[in-house]
Design a protein around this motif. Structure first.
Motif, short mmCIF file in Angstrom:
data_model
loop_
_atom_site.label_atom_id
_atom_site.label_comp_id
_atom_site.label_asym_id
_atom_site.label_seq_id
_atom_site.Cartn_x
_atom_site.Cartn_y
_atom_site.Cartn_z
N MET A 1 13.88 8.46 -53.14
CA MET A 1 14.61 9.11 -54.10
C MET A 1 14.33 8.80 -55.54
O MET A 1 14.25 7.43 -55.80
CB MET A 1 16.13 8.53 -53.89
N ILE A 2 14.34 9.62 -56.42
CA ILE A 2 14.34 9.44 -57.83
C ILE A 2 15.21 8.23 -58.35
O ILE A 2 14.95 7.47 -59.12
CB ILE A 2 13.93 10.83 -58.72
N GLU A 3 16.55 8.57 -58.03
CA GLU A 3 17.57 7.57 -58.54
C GLU A 3 18.51 7.66 -57.08
O GLU A 3 18.89 8.77 -56.54
CB GLU A 3 18.22 8.05 -59.81
N PRO A 4 18.80 6.40 -56.79
CA PRO A 4 19.68 6.17 -55.65
C PRO A 4 20.87 7.02 -55.80
O PRO A 4 21.63 6.97 -56.79
CB PRO A 4 19.86 4.82 -55.24
N GLY A 5 21.42 7.36 -54.60
CA GLY A 5 22.81 8.19 -54.73
C GLY A 5 22.97 8.49 -53.10
O GLY A 5 22.94 7.85 -52.29
N THR A 6 23.68 9.62 -53.03
CA THR A 6 24.20 9.95 -51.79
C THR A 6 22.91 11.28 -51.29
O THR A 6 22.95 12.23 -51.71
CB THR A 6 25.31 10.70 -51.83
N LEU A 7 22.33 10.84 -49.91
CA LEU A 7 21.42 11.79 -49.63
C LEU A 7 21.93 12.42 -48.37
O LEU A 7 22.66 11.78 -47.29
CB LEU A 7 20.20 10.50 -48.83
N VAL A 8 21.40 13.68 -48.15
CA VAL A 8 21.93 14.67 -46.97
C VAL A 8 20.38 14.89 -46.41
O VAL A 8 19.71 15.40 -47.01
CB VAL A 8 22.55 15.64 -47.37
N VAL A 9 20.44 14.86 -44.90
CA VAL A 9 19.20 15.14 -44.39
C VAL A 9 19.51 16.02 -42.95
O VAL A 9 20.78 15.90 -42.61
CB VAL A 9 18.37 13.96 -43.77
N TYR A 10 18.84 16.60 -42.45
CA TYR A 10 19.20 17.53 -41.13
C TYR A 10 18.53 16.83 -40.06
O TYR A 10 16.99 16.61 -40.37
CB TYR A 10 18.99 18.80 -41.38
N ASN A 11 19.00 16.64 -38.79
CA ASN A 11 18.23 16.45 -37.80
C ASN A 11 19.20 16.89 -36.64
O ASN A 11 20.46 16.17 -36.61
CB ASN A 11 17.65 14.96 -37.65
N LYS A 12 18.90 17.35 -35.42
CA LYS A 12 19.90 17.56 -34.44
C LYS A 12 20.48 16.40 -33.67
O LYS A 12 21.58 16.20 -33.08
CB LYS A 12 19.23 18.31 -33.31
N LYS A 13 19.51 15.16 -33.91
CA LYS A 13 19.90 13.81 -33.19
C LYS A 13 20.57 13.05 -34.28
O LYS A 13 20.28 13.09 -35.53
CB LYS A 13 18.71 13.20 -32.68
N PRO A 14 21.51 12.03 -33.79
CA PRO A 14 21.77 11.05 -34.73
C PRO A 14 20.78 10.15 -35.31
O PRO A 14 19.67 9.89 -34.81
CB PRO A 14 22.63 10.12 -33.95
N VAL A 15 20.95 10.15 -36.87
CA VAL A 15 20.10 9.11 -37.46
C VAL A 15 20.71 7.86 -38.01
O VAL A 15 21.83 7.51 -38.05
CB VAL A 15 19.63 9.99 -38.76
#
Length: 717
Positions: free
Chosen positions: A670-684
């Protein structure tokens, strides 16, 4: 993969018997059909294939009323047309920043009585720069005028709806040599026709080295940061005290504005209207800026690092006053008699020879450096032609001035914003400059102007964006109609982003998604352009979505769908973003790249405004109610993962670097920390995160403590 190499130039061997008397026919080099019959002065575009630039070889003619030659154009059958011209029926000079994309079923409609699709413009001009046709076989045909150092061509729609090419200088001097006439390109790819026509034109011998492609130019450092401009808020009422107060408030503001542009109103001049303002010197006005620019320069700081200044191409809107103080320039100036409100208004303008032109622009740009400014904004560029109309060769003179400006800005300044420059002479002389305005001025709290501005900005990028990054102009974050909409469109442009609110009116929540904490902007890989079907619609009169796309890093693409119709339709406008649209995302990247392919594992969509998304099943349906937009990002799925990005920023994917996909984990920076959203069918899960939240649709929202340094992140199943 598209052809990345310049197309060949077709040279038309024309024998000149006497002035205006030409003989012989020239065959298209790809087949035996006659493309241009010189004897009949007809260009047969029905036989055009591929792309070329047509050059008049050994041409010689003396202008009659500024006109060197006319050629009729035989057109193929077509389904619709977009004509890029200014407004007011017979206007060609003074187009300034007013080149509109007039879309219609045919050319006749564009010049018909009552055809006025833009509420903020007059009727379309019959004189245009570009013509884009949609052909029945899903192909596009583009015809492009060319501005060479000695003559320029443009198109004219006749009263019967036919088309002709005019080769002009607007002057009296005989022109001789190899003169480019027109460029054309035909393809089933919308973006290819604009790129190929442009490349063909600038690679003619006459234009070689006078301009360049967008990617070949150095982008000025300051324009990669957030800025502020005085114009839209204060107009010509600026004073030293007002600017000092604004800069002090910007310094105290939490927004990381890194540069300030002092716009029109600072000049030492007579008159304060566009029609009567004449420059007296290159210094600040002694009454409104009694201590010059020093009080502003004293406010430079670690935050406000760069300062820019506005000037008109002529020094001031109407050139120099005859009683100016720049007497060292006298040998390089000519007197031109104008009028203002019926009264004589003599003005001084630079002569057209290379030495005089250079001395004027070296003086103008050199003065900005002497005063401490880091970059310049030059306005009123394509209005220069009218000053020289009727003299020897206005095209040659204005071309020389453009080249002198480019050289002076390149050698004496850190950057140049071209303004009032939506014309071929300006664009085809951008040898170094990488930024140009592409639209009418933005105007605060004006819905009609906002619609016209957005439409024009994206459409004109199709042609101007070949050579420059498209400046969408300043904006107010506090605009009650379009504050967020303007912020997003500026982000999509990839060009300079500069506010114009009074500094205590900044809406921080709309501005911070544009940049990092140090003011560094998040930028797309290429400017946003309309999707092919949107490029052909009359978006201001048709209740259809106008859709644009910009490519982002890591295989992501940002889309905006607009409802720009006016009056705003009562019914909801329905549209979608699809997997097919994704394939166009990389089409404006330079140098050209292969057409993007939909990943085998598919795409994830994220609706930035609604904060929702998921796996894209062919298309994401959108409803636009009233004057509105929808902002959606598509991201590729790899090994079960997709990275939407840092959703604190509009261009979320651009905030992520160095992604590494594995079946059980995801690594990224992350170039600068913040709120990240990712996708995966399984819990992360993520050990570094303060919280992980399920959004639905396979999306996971991962919260990180705010920070200013890059952070490496690992997300696991």
């Amino acid at each position: 993969m598209r052809n990345l190499f310049p197309q060949r130039v077709l040279i038309l061997f024309i024998t000149v018997n006497t002035i205006f008397s030409l003989s012989g026919c020239v065959s298209h080099s790809k087949d035996n059909n006659d493309l241009l019959c010189v004897e009949k002065n007809v260009l047969n575009t029905a036989n055009a294939e591929g792309s070329d630039a047509l050059v008049l070889k050994n041409f010689e003619a003396r202008p009659a009323n500024g006109l060197l030659k006319e050629i009729s154009v035989d057109l193929p059958a077509y389904e619709s047309v977009v004509y890029f011209s200014t407004d007011h029926r017979d206007k060609i000079l003074d187009a300034a920043n007013r080149i509109f994309p007039w879309a219609a079923k045919d050319l006749q409609t564009i010049i018909s009585k009552g055809f006025k699709p833009d509420p903020k413009a007059a009727e379309p001009s019959r004189n245009g720069l570009y013509v884009l046709f949609k052909l029945p076989n899903n192909e596009f045909l583009l015809l492009q005028g060319i501005a060479s150092p000695d003559a320029m061509s443009h198109f004219t729609i006749n009263d019967n709806g036919s088309l002709k090419i005019k080769l002009v200088t607007f002057g009296t001097e005989t022109v001789s040599g190899d003169i480019p006439l027109v460029a054309y390109a035909k393809s089933d790819n919308l973006y290819d026709v604009f790129e190929n026509a442009w490349k063909n034109a600038i690679n003619t011998e006459a234009l070689a080295g006078r301009t360049a492609m967008r990617h070949e130019k150095e982008y000025p450092e300051m324009f990669t940061y957030l800025g502020w401009c005085s114009w839209e808020q204060y107009r010509r009422k600026i004073t030293s005290d007002l600017m000092v107060d604004a800069m002090q408030k910007i310094e105290e503001s939490p927004l990381p504005v890194r540069w300030v542009l002092v716009d029109d109103g600072h000049q030492h001049q007579t008159g304060f209207k566009m029609g009567d303002s004449r420059m007296l010197s290159f210094d600040a006005h002694p009454e409104t800026f009694p201590n010059g620019f020093k009080p502003l320069m004293d406010l430079r700081s670690e935050k406000i690092k760069w300062m820019g200044i506005w000037h008109a191409m002529n020094g001031q809107w109407q050139g120099l006053h005859p009683d100016h103080e720049l007497r060292e320039l006298d040998p390089h100036l000519i007197k031109i008699d104008k009028k203002f409100r019926g009264e004589p208004l003599p003005v001084m303008m630079p002569k057209g020879d290379s030495i005089s032109s250079w001395m004027f622009y070296k003086g103008l740009i050199g003065s900005t450096k002497k005063h401490g400014f880091d970059f310049v904004k030059i306005d009123n560029q394509n209005r220069q032609m009218r000053f020289y109309k009727g003299k020897e060769n206005p095209v040659k003179t204005v071309s020389q001035h453009a080249q002198s400006l480019e050289r002076a800005a390149h050698e004496l300044s850190g950057g140049l914003i071209n303004c009032f420059c939506s014309d071929l002479l300006s664009l085809m002389n951008t040898k170094y400059s990488a930024v140009s305005r592409v639209s009418v001025d933005y105007l605060l709290n004006n819905m009609e102007k906002a619609k016209s501005h957005l439409f024009q900005s994206y459409q004109n990028t199709l042609w101007m964006g070949q050579a420059v990054w498209p400046d969408h102009d300043m904006f107010h974050s506090s605009d009650k109609f379009a504050g967020r909409m303007m912020a997003v469109s500026k982000a999509m442009s990839g060009a300079p982003i500069y506010l114009s609110d009074a500094p205590d009116h900044f809406l921080e929540e709309l501005v911070t998604p544009l940049c990092y904490s140090d003011g560094k902007l998040l930028r797309p890989l290429a400017p946003a352009v309309p999707l092919p079907e949107s490029a052909m619609i009359s978006a201001l009169t048709t209740p259809e979505a106008y859709r644009v796309v910009a490519p982002l890093p890591n295989g992501a693409a940002a889309f905006v769908a607009y409802n720009l119709a006016h009056p705003t339709p009562q019914q909801i406008v329905k549209t979608q973003i699809s997997t097919q649209d994704y394939q166009h995302a990389g089409s404006f990247i330079q140098p050209a790249v292969p057409k993007w392919k939909v990943p085998e594992e598919g795409l994830v969509y994220y609706d930035w405004y609604d904060g929702k998304g998921g796996l894209l099943n062919d298309q994401y349906k959108i409803e636009l109610d009233g004057f509105s937009d929808c902002f959606v990002q598509l991201s590729p799925v790899k090994k079960g993962w997709s990275v939407v990005g840092c959703i604190d920023k509009y261009l979320a994917a651009a905030a992520i670097d160095a992604i590494e996909y594995n079946q059980s984990e995801l690594k990224l920076t992350m170039i600068e920390p913040g709120t990240l959203v990712v996708y995966n069918k399984k819990p992360v899960k993520c050990a570094m995160a303060s919280k992980v939240e399920e959004l639905g649709g396979g999306l996971w929202k991962i919260y990180f403590p705010k920070g200013k340094e890059k952070v490496d992140v690992t997300v696991t199943l």
